[in-house]
Scaffold this active site. Structure first.
Site, PDB file in Angstrom:
ATOM      1  N   SER A 135     -84.020  35.697  25.578  1.00  0.00           N
ATOM      2  CA  SER A 135     -84.416  34.669  26.487  1.00  0.00           C
ATOM      3  C   SER A 135     -85.663  34.723  27.258  1.00  0.00           C
ATOM      4  O   SER A 135     -86.370  35.633  27.430  1.00  0.00           O
ATOM      5  CB  SER A 135     -83.582  34.504  27.707  1.00  0.00           C
ATOM      6  OG  SER A 135     -83.680  33.196  28.511  1.00  0.00           O
ATOM      7  N   LYS A 189     -75.775  35.251  26.223  1.00  0.00           N
ATOM      8  CA  LYS A 189     -76.855  34.439  26.093  1.00  0.00           C
ATOM      9  C   LYS A 189     -76.321  33.003  26.323  1.00  0.00           C
ATOM     10  O   LYS A 189     -77.136  31.967  26.994  1.00  0.00           O
ATOM     11  CB  LYS A 189     -77.668  34.640  24.805  1.00  0.00           C
ATOM     12  CG  LYS A 189     -78.543  33.631  24.607  1.00  0.00           C
ATOM     13  CD  LYS A 189     -79.851  33.536  25.583  1.00  0.00           C
ATOM     14  CE  LYS A 189     -81.021  33.282  25.281  1.00  0.00           C
ATOM     15  NZ  LYS A 189     -81.108  31.702  24.974  1.00  0.00           N
ATOM     16  N   HIS A 192     -75.864  32.404  29.907  1.00  0.00           N
ATOM     17  CA  HIS A 192     -77.050  31.943  30.329  1.00  0.00           C
ATOM     18  C   HIS A 192     -77.728  30.664  30.425  1.00  0.00           C
ATOM     19  O   HIS A 192     -78.349  30.156  31.193  1.00  0.00           O
ATOM     20  CB  HIS A 192     -78.090  32.946  29.691  1.00  0.00           C
ATOM     21  CG  HIS A 192     -79.432  32.893  30.184  1.00  0.00           C
ATOM     22  ND1 HIS A 192     -80.146  31.840  29.380  1.00  0.00           N
ATOM     23  CD2 HIS A 192     -80.497  33.290  31.011  1.00  0.00           C
ATOM     24  CE1 HIS A 192     -81.707  31.649  29.735  1.00  0.00           C
ATOM     25  NE2 HIS A 192     -81.493  32.696  30.878  1.00  0.00           N
ATOM     26  N   ASN A 193     -77.506  30.074  28.965  1.00  0.00           N
ATOM     27  CA  ASN A 193     -78.130  28.747  28.757  1.00  0.00           C
ATOM     28  C   ASN A 193     -77.326  27.662  29.483  1.00  0.00           C
ATOM     29  O   ASN A 193     -77.795  26.709  29.939  1.00  0.00           O
ATOM     30  CB  ASN A 193     -78.076  28.606  27.376  1.00  0.00           C
ATOM     31  CG  ASN A 193     -79.215  29.144  26.541  1.00  0.00           C
ATOM     32  OD1 ASN A 193     -79.963  30.202  27.103  1.00  0.00           O
ATOM     33  ND2 ASN A 193     -79.732  28.803  25.693  1.00  0.00           N
ATOM     34  N   GLU A 196     -78.435  27.765  32.829  1.00  0.00           N
ATOM     35  CA  GLU A 196     -79.921  27.265  32.874  1.00  0.00           C
ATOM     36  C   GLU A 196     -79.670  25.757  33.009  1.00  0.00           C
ATOM     37  O   GLU A 196     -80.338  24.970  33.535  1.00  0.00           O
ATOM     38  CB  GLU A 196     -80.496  27.685  31.742  1.00  0.00           C
ATOM     39  CG  GLU A 196     -81.787  26.899  31.397  1.00  0.00           C
ATOM     40  CD  GLU A 196     -82.291  27.356  29.818  1.00  0.00           C
ATOM     41  OE1 GLU A 196     -82.410  28.401  29.354  1.00  0.00           O
ATOM     42  OE2 GLU A 196     -82.420  26.379  29.035  1.00  0.00           O
TER      43      GLU A 196
HETATM   44  C1  6PG Z   1     -84.274  30.642  26.491  1.00  0.00           C
HETATM   45  C2  6PG Z   1     -83.795  29.154  26.184  1.00  0.00           C
HETATM   46  C3  6PG Z   1     -83.907  28.981  24.790  1.00  0.00           C
HETATM   47  C4  6PG Z   1     -83.380  27.197  24.691  1.00  0.00           C
HETATM   48  C5  6PG Z   1     -84.459  26.238  24.758  1.00  0.00           C
HETATM   49  C6  6PG Z   1     -83.835  24.854  24.502  1.00  0.00           C
HETATM   50  O1  6PG Z   1     -83.327  31.449  27.019  1.00  0.00           O
HETATM   51  O2  6PG Z   1     -85.293  31.231  25.990  1.00  0.00           O
HETATM   52  O3  6PG Z   1     -82.569  28.953  27.125  1.00  0.00           O
HETATM   53  O4  6PG Z   1     -82.811  29.844  24.260  1.00  0.00           O
HETATM   54  O5  6PG Z   1     -82.652  27.291  23.118  1.00  0.00           O
HETATM   55  O6  6PG Z   1     -85.150  26.228  26.057  1.00  0.00           O
HETATM   56  O7  6PG Z   1     -82.589  24.771  25.286  1.00  0.00           O
HETATM   57  P1  6PG Z   1     -81.958  23.310  24.979  1.00  0.00           P
HETATM   58  O8  6PG Z   1     -82.423  22.193  23.924  1.00  0.00           O
HETATM   59  O9  6PG Z   1     -80.237  23.669  24.762  1.00  0.00           O
HETATM   60  O10 6PG Z   1     -82.166  22.760  26.322  1.00  0.00           O
END
Ligand code: 6PG
Length: 481
Positions: A135, A189, A192-193, A196
């Site tokens: 990430s 991960k 985590h997303n 996010e």
């Molecule tokens: C990271 C981000 C990355 C993510 C993109 C697009 O941890 O570096 O979360 O993995 O895939 O930023 O994410 P979305 O298209 O799902 O918003």
């Protein structure tokens, strides 16, 4: 380079040299690790070495055979290609060239169930498969990401020192640790997303409220976010939000945020988080609302049709500064809930798959390098240090106190959003989750009675063990279920 002529010069190799892969290879080379580099389109390999060869030792390989031959034993191959079929294709291409003890590291955003499948299949051939969350985007890959490797303890013994060397560091601690076996790394991960998404949704709602309840211009809201970033909300996402809101569109001279189409997209990891949480029975309502908010924003036709539906008359709050303080509290409280839900999902996944994931260690490696990096993660780490068996972050002393302090403001913000007709699904669902956990009795009792009435699905009682059914169609006596 002739086939098989390469000496085993490289400590690790990266195949797939799009920006993430290229930057990861550069990061490894910059840290003094000779890195073999390979890409299906060889021009990318050549341009990497031509442009960045001065940064360290790159061993370019034009064929999979040369790439494998360039790697010292046990071979460490990092695969940086799109998740799904492309990853399977690369595994199928390289696995036959490897020997027992070698390892394939998948640094893409793979679904953890794919990683479990791949890990088992390769384990049967004596090859380690290490699904690894990485990430921090392109900048993180180059300057120090947060790295979440799964896979076997043996593979981590060979990979860990390299990955920890190139990971972000906070207080000298690498933002990388062995998450757990097989798919644990990609699972974490994924969560985590999901977190996010929830974090971004809450920030979006805070912005929307300041913009439309208070009428603050984007540039002033940028300053509010800059102020928040000096306090407990300090984080990469708050920091970039201030930057985005302060930015003026060169073509129109308007606030940049006003010229961006308000239809959010998503590659899928947030969706996976919610799907997985549904299967695990974990209520990640904050993440779910964030995913649905993105979906709803994309239904342009429905939105256009609904535009004229009745709602409150537009009105502005007088005390913008006081409301901004309330929004800060509501944002922090809602963020606590969203992270508590995410960590609950990590604990549930760990129990389901037998991974023994350490939630405090996850908070530790998320303090830097990753998209949700924040001072806040230190608080989460402290919470699990104080009580490793914490069932929810909400009851940690610091968070419980913050939630108590935020009560009036949080409820006022949710009520104001509803009264003014400003959508705040993240704030609202966080408060509803908080209240549902606090409630002495929930309407789930009525749900159970209804289910027994129409489906004889039975229910349990508060005063006796066992299951029961009431003969609703007869004399309504109660019988064992
Ligand atoms: C990271 C981000 C990355 C993510 C993109 C697009 O941890 O570096 O979360 O993995 O895939 O930023 O994410 P979305 O298209 O799902 O918003």
């Amino acid at each position: 380079m002739e086939r098989g002529s390469a000496m085993a010069q490289a400590r690790i190799g990266v195949t797939g040299l799009a920006v993430m892969g290229r930057n990861l290879a550069r990061n490894l080379a910059r840290h003094g690790h000779p890195v073999a580099v390979h890409n299906r389109t060889t021009s990318r390999t050549k341009s990497l070495v031509e442009e960045f060869g001065h940064e360290g030792t790159f061993v370019p390989a034009e064929t999979p055979e040369d790439f494998v031959a360039a790697l010292e034993r046990p071979r460490r191959l990092v695969v940086m290609v799109k998740a799904g079929a492309p990853t399977d294709a690369v595994i199928d291409e390289f696995a036959p060239l490897l020997e027992p003890g070698d390892m394939i590291v998948d640094g893409g955003n793979a679904h953890f169930l794919d990683t479990r499948r791949r890990e088992q299949a390769l384990r049967e051939r004596g090859i380690h498969f290490v699904g690894t969350g990485i990430s921090g985007g392109e900048e993180g890959a180059l300057h120090g990401p947060s790295i979440m490797p799964g896979g076997s303890a043996e593979s981590y013994a060979a990979l860990g020192p390299l990955l920890e060397d190139i990971a972000a560091k906070v207080d000298g601690t690498p933002c990388c640790t062995h998450v757990g076996p097989d798919g644990a790394g990609h699972f974490v991960k994924m969560v985590h997303n999901g977190i996010e998404y929830a974090d971004m949704q809450l920030i979006g709602e805070a912005y929307d409220l300041l913009r439309h309840a208070c009428g603050l211009p984007a540039a002033e809201i940028a300053e509010v976010f800059r102020t928040w970033n000096d306090g407990r909300l300090e984080s990469y996402l708050i920091e970039i939000t201030a930057e985005v809101l302060a930015h003026t569109d060169a073509a129109t001279g308007r606030p940049f945020v006003d010229v961006v189409l308000d239809q959010a997209e998503q590659k899928g990891t947030g969706r996976w988080t919610v799907q997985t949480a549904l299967d695990l029975g974990v209520p990640v309502s904050g993440i779910a609302e964030a995913v649905f908010a993105r979906s709803a924003s994309g239904h342009a036709q429905v939105r256009a049709a609904a535009r004229g539906l009745p709602g409150p008359a537009p009105s502005r709050l007088e005390e913008a500064a006081a409301f901004a303080d309330d929004v800060e509290k509501a944002l922090y409280a809602s963020k606590i809930v969203a992270y508590a839900q995410g960590f609950h999902q990590i604990q549930a996944g760990s129990a389901e798959y037998g991974w023994d994931v350490d939630p405090g260690a996850m908070a530790t490696i998320w303090r830097g390098g990753c998209i949700i990096r924040a001072r806040f993660l230190d608080r989460i780490r402290a919470a699990y240090d104080a009580d490793p068996a914490l069932t929810t972050l909400l009851t940690d002393d610091h968070f419980a106190e913050a939630l108590g302090d935020a009560q009036d403001a949080w409820r006022k913000v949710v009520a104001t959003a509803a009264r003014l007709g400003i959508p705040a699904p993240g704030f609202s669902t966080a408060l509803a989750y908080y209240d549902s956990l606090r409630a002495e009795r929930l309407p789930a009792a009525l749900t159970q009675a209804q289910r027994d009435f129409f489906g004889a699905h039975t229910y349990r009682r508060v005063d006796r063990d066992g299951s029961f059914h009431t003969l609703w169609g007869g004399d309504r006596t109660e019988i064992p279920g």
